[in-house]
Design a protein around this motif. Sequence first.
Motif, PDB file in Angstrom:
ATOM      1  N   ALA A 210       0.835  -1.195   0.000  1.00 40.06           N
ATOM      2  CA  ALA A 210       0.000   0.000   0.000  1.00 40.06           C
ATOM      3  C   ALA A 210       0.876   1.254   0.000  1.00 40.06           C
ATOM      4  CB  ALA A 210      -0.926  -0.011   1.208  1.00 40.06           C
TER       5      ALA A 210
ATOM      6  N   ALA B 286       2.532   1.858  -3.484  1.00 41.47           N
ATOM      7  CA  ALA B 286       1.670   2.331  -4.562  1.00 41.47           C
ATOM      8  C   ALA B 286       1.741   3.857  -4.632  1.00 41.47           C
ATOM      9  CB  ALA B 286       0.238   1.885  -4.307  1.00 41.47           C
TER      10      ALA B 286
ATOM     11  N   PHE C 115     -13.355  -4.431  -4.050  1.00 41.40           N
ATOM     12  CA  PHE C 115     -11.908  -4.349  -4.211  1.00 41.40           C
ATOM     13  C   PHE C 115     -11.561  -3.511  -5.444  1.00 41.40           C
ATOM     14  CE2 PHE C 115      -7.749  -6.667  -5.092  1.00 41.40           C
ATOM     15  CZ  PHE C 115      -7.097  -6.091  -4.016  1.00 41.40           C
ATOM     16  N   LEU C 116     -12.216  -3.839  -6.554  1.00 43.55           N
ATOM     17  CA  LEU C 116     -11.923  -3.099  -7.791  1.00 43.55           C
ATOM     18  C   LEU C 116     -12.290  -1.621  -7.651  1.00 43.55           C
ATOM     19  CD1 LEU C 116     -12.820  -5.449 -10.771  1.00 43.55           C
ATOM     20  CD2 LEU C 116     -10.595  -4.842  -9.806  1.00 43.55           C
TER      21      LEU C 116
ATOM     22  N   SER D 129     -12.422   0.104  -4.939  1.00 42.44           N
ATOM     23  CA  SER D 129     -11.514   0.761  -4.011  1.00 42.44           C
ATOM     24  C   SER D 129     -10.182   1.066  -4.659  1.00 42.44           C
ATOM     25  CB  SER D 129     -11.293  -0.110  -2.780  1.00 42.44           C
ATOM     26  OG  SER D 129     -12.532  -0.445  -2.231  1.00 42.44           O
ATOM     27  N   ILE D 130      -9.774   0.193  -5.572  1.00 38.51           N
ATOM     28  CA  ILE D 130      -8.512   0.463  -6.266  1.00 38.51           C
ATOM     29  C   ILE D 130      -8.669   1.704  -7.130  1.00 38.51           C
ATOM     30  CG2 ILE D 130      -6.953  -0.379  -8.048  1.00 38.51           C
ATOM     31  CD1 ILE D 130      -7.352  -3.181  -6.879  1.00 38.51           C
ATOM     32  N   THR D 131      -9.772   1.786  -7.859  1.00 35.07           N
ATOM     33  CA  THR D 131      -9.998   2.966  -8.693  1.00 35.07           C
ATOM     34  C   THR D 131     -10.054   4.222  -7.827  1.00 35.07           C
ATOM     35  OG1 THR D 131     -11.647   1.478  -9.604  1.00 35.07           O
ATOM     36  CG2 THR D 131     -11.279   3.524 -10.788  1.00 35.07           C
TER      37      THR D 131
ATOM     38  N   ARG E 225      -8.567   4.636  -4.974  1.00 34.10           N
ATOM     39  CA  ARG E 225      -7.389   4.717  -4.101  1.00 34.10           C
ATOM     40  C   ARG E 225      -7.803   4.767  -2.629  1.00 34.10           C
ATOM     41  NH1 ARG E 225      -5.400   7.774  -8.351  1.00 34.10           N
ATOM     42  NH2 ARG E 225      -3.591   6.779  -9.323  1.00 34.10           N
TER      43      ARG E 225
ATOM     44  N   TYR F  38      -7.258   3.421   0.310  1.00 33.14           N
ATOM     45  CA  TYR F  38      -6.267   2.514   0.883  1.00 33.14           C
ATOM     46  C   TYR F  38      -6.728   1.701   2.076  1.00 33.14           C
ATOM     47  CZ  TYR F  38      -2.885   3.984  -2.456  1.00 33.14           C
ATOM     48  OH  TYR F  38      -2.248   4.197  -3.616  1.00 33.14           O
TER      49      TYR F  38
ATOM     50  N   ILE G  58      -8.618  -1.165   0.578  1.00 36.38           N
ATOM     51  CA  ILE G  58      -7.743  -2.056  -0.196  1.00 36.38           C
ATOM     52  C   ILE G  58      -6.904  -2.924   0.735  1.00 36.38           C
ATOM     53  CG2 ILE G  58      -5.795  -2.167  -1.802  1.00 36.38           C
ATOM     54  CD1 ILE G  58      -6.780   0.452  -2.998  1.00 36.38           C
TER      55      ILE G  58
ATOM     56  N   ASN H  60      -7.077  -6.913   0.987  1.00 33.79           N
ATOM     57  CA  ASN H  60      -5.841  -7.650   0.723  1.00 33.79           C
ATOM     58  C   ASN H  60      -5.503  -8.573   1.877  1.00 33.79           C
ATOM     59  OD1 ASN H  60      -4.565  -7.432  -1.684  1.00 33.79           O
ATOM     60  ND2 ASN H  60      -3.679  -5.431  -1.258  1.00 33.79           N
TER      61      ASN H  60
END
Lengths: 321, 327
Positions: A27, A30, A277-278, A280-282, A284, A286, A289, A293
């Motif tokens: 994290a 990134a 998850f997807l 949250s990635i877009t 950011r 954290y 994520i 994870n």
Amino acid sequence: MYKYIIRRILVFIPMLFALTVMVFALAQAAPGDPFTGRMLDPTVNPEVYQQQREALGLNDPYPVQYMNWMKNILQGDFGNSIYYNGRSVLELISQRFANTLYLGLFSLTITLVVSIPIGIYSAKKPYSILDYATTGFGFLGLAIPNFFFGLIAIYIFAIHFGWFPSQGTVSSNDVTGFAELIDRLHHLVLPGITLGLAGTATYMRYMRSEVLDVLGSDYIRTAKAKGMSSNNVLYKHTLRNALIPIITLMGIEFGVLVSGAVITEQVFNFPGLGTLFLQSITNRDYPVIMSINLLFGVFILVGNLLADIFYCVVDPRIRYD
Amino acid sequence: MTNPAVLSVEDLKTYFYLENSNIAKAVDRVNFSIHPGETVALVGESGSGKSITSLSIMQLIDKPGKIVNGSIQLEGRELVQLSNRKMTKIRGKEVGMIFQEPMTALNPVYTIGNQIIEVLRKHKKISKKDARKQAIELLKTVGFPRAEATMKEYPHQLSGGMRQRVMIAIAISCEPKLLIADEPTTALDVTIQAQILDLINEMKKKFNMAVLLITHDLGVVAEYADRVLVMYGGQIVEQGTKRQLFKSAKHPYTNGLLESLPSLDQSSDRLGTIKGTVPAADNFPEGCRFSTRCPHVMEKCIKTNPDILSDDSGHGVRCFLYEEEEK
Ligand SMILES: Nc1ncnc2c1ncn2[C@@H]1O[C@H](COP(=O)(O)OP(=O)(O)O)[C@@H](O)[C@H]1O
Ligand SMILES: [Mg+2]
């Protein structure tokens, strides 16, 4: 046996620790932070962002950040989502986690119920028509990407025939009790099969070769020479030995199923961890994520631990060393 | 030998149909019989067809192998062509079998007790409790003083010799009429070999069994056999009493085997050996199977395979050198 299991659990702890370090490090590695891309608002003073960063602890040295994070997690506090206006991650995750878990369990059940009997049957009659058919299906199952199979399944069984719903987990919130259970299972069918496709193919092949292998072993010849019936030879003497490696595979598979549902969930618009998850990635996001994870990692570790424990239950050679 | 044979094998042919469409004649026109209380040794180099002979008796030949001809009678009952269902009532009950590899012959995931009780219950139709009692007795008989504890143990907890004792217990559990021991000591330490063979011998006497003892060790033959069958290339090349074989062996192959045996009374400083190797079972010479290695090979040996001819005492040999003598 207990010694073995305790030893195995003791190994589990440092692995868990390594997992948290890795999740944390990833994290941090990134690029960007939750404010990246949102500092364009010229009316807001950059100082304010700095204050926010300071308040969130994002300016602390990494070890301090890690310690704080861990301390909170151990108290059951997974932080707050930055994107969803500070809602607690735990709250955000828990319902979706349950959905993903049901999907994983459902898929694993279908996988086992389908693949093990077929594997045994093909081994019983190797090079028969059914054996060739399942081999063909096996290769197809492994070769087709999940999302593609999912789309085809939706097209045929949801749109064309209308047998199964193509998205979500329930039709409406009004159904309760037994009807709700049926409704939920109904919604799980297509994503469950899609998610389990590759696993089914793998297990089938694995089971076939394991059973064939065991059938050729000396102790099977002994069982036959004792006058044991074909069924006894197959279901008592062969099956238990053939299942030993399958159980190991199953533990690993379980972790993979839960974490591997990301794409399948996306295709079926399934409100599970994968879709979150997807997103949250877009965004950011954290804290979310990192928590997901961590959860995926824990699942894989627990799957392995369970596999080892089962392994030890079915194989006395491991139990008594 | 006036009493009827326990086992009589006639004109047995067990062939393997290989992928390259060759036929491996692993057992080819084999005849012999065994009488109650008698130990018949089946000797020969590895690959000569001994195990396939014994598995044929058990009707445990798997594809691509097949018994293509012949008769196998157990106390007058024909076994060839018998359904697998019916054979399961004979295997383990009328015929017990011990294998070469004790390390892998027992199922690793079940206890010793489980594996003995199973065979008792299958054939004797007795309660679990009685089977347990009998299993403990059996273990004591084959030399486990703490039999109760052994019942709960798993194969990997026992040594090779101990596992072979368990195999013997299983094989004799239903007091079979015939015991087949396929190289029961080949995989064991020399010190343990005699113990296991003595145990088999003791059991034979106790139950008046007929024993087919497969071995490639002539020392074992000298010690334990009554009669001997010498096998080469899927065929019996010489048969007779132990005395006949050791004192007046006829077949060049038997002589070769005997010469390769270290002996005390002869002061030869070199062991004799048979030159060459056993031809593959799918590539036997057209004539006598031993012709490619025989020191006395004649022209007709290469073209035709001699028949086995016996004299009045039952000493038989498959060799043209003795053809005249018999006539
Ligand atoms: N499964 C099999 N497939 C093909 N050929 C076989 C098979 N089993 C045995 N044979 C053939 O039968 C011959 C005799 O084997 P075997 O009876 O095991 O010899 P041994 O005297 O050492 O016990 C072998 O040389 C081999 O050519
Ligand atoms: Mg053999």
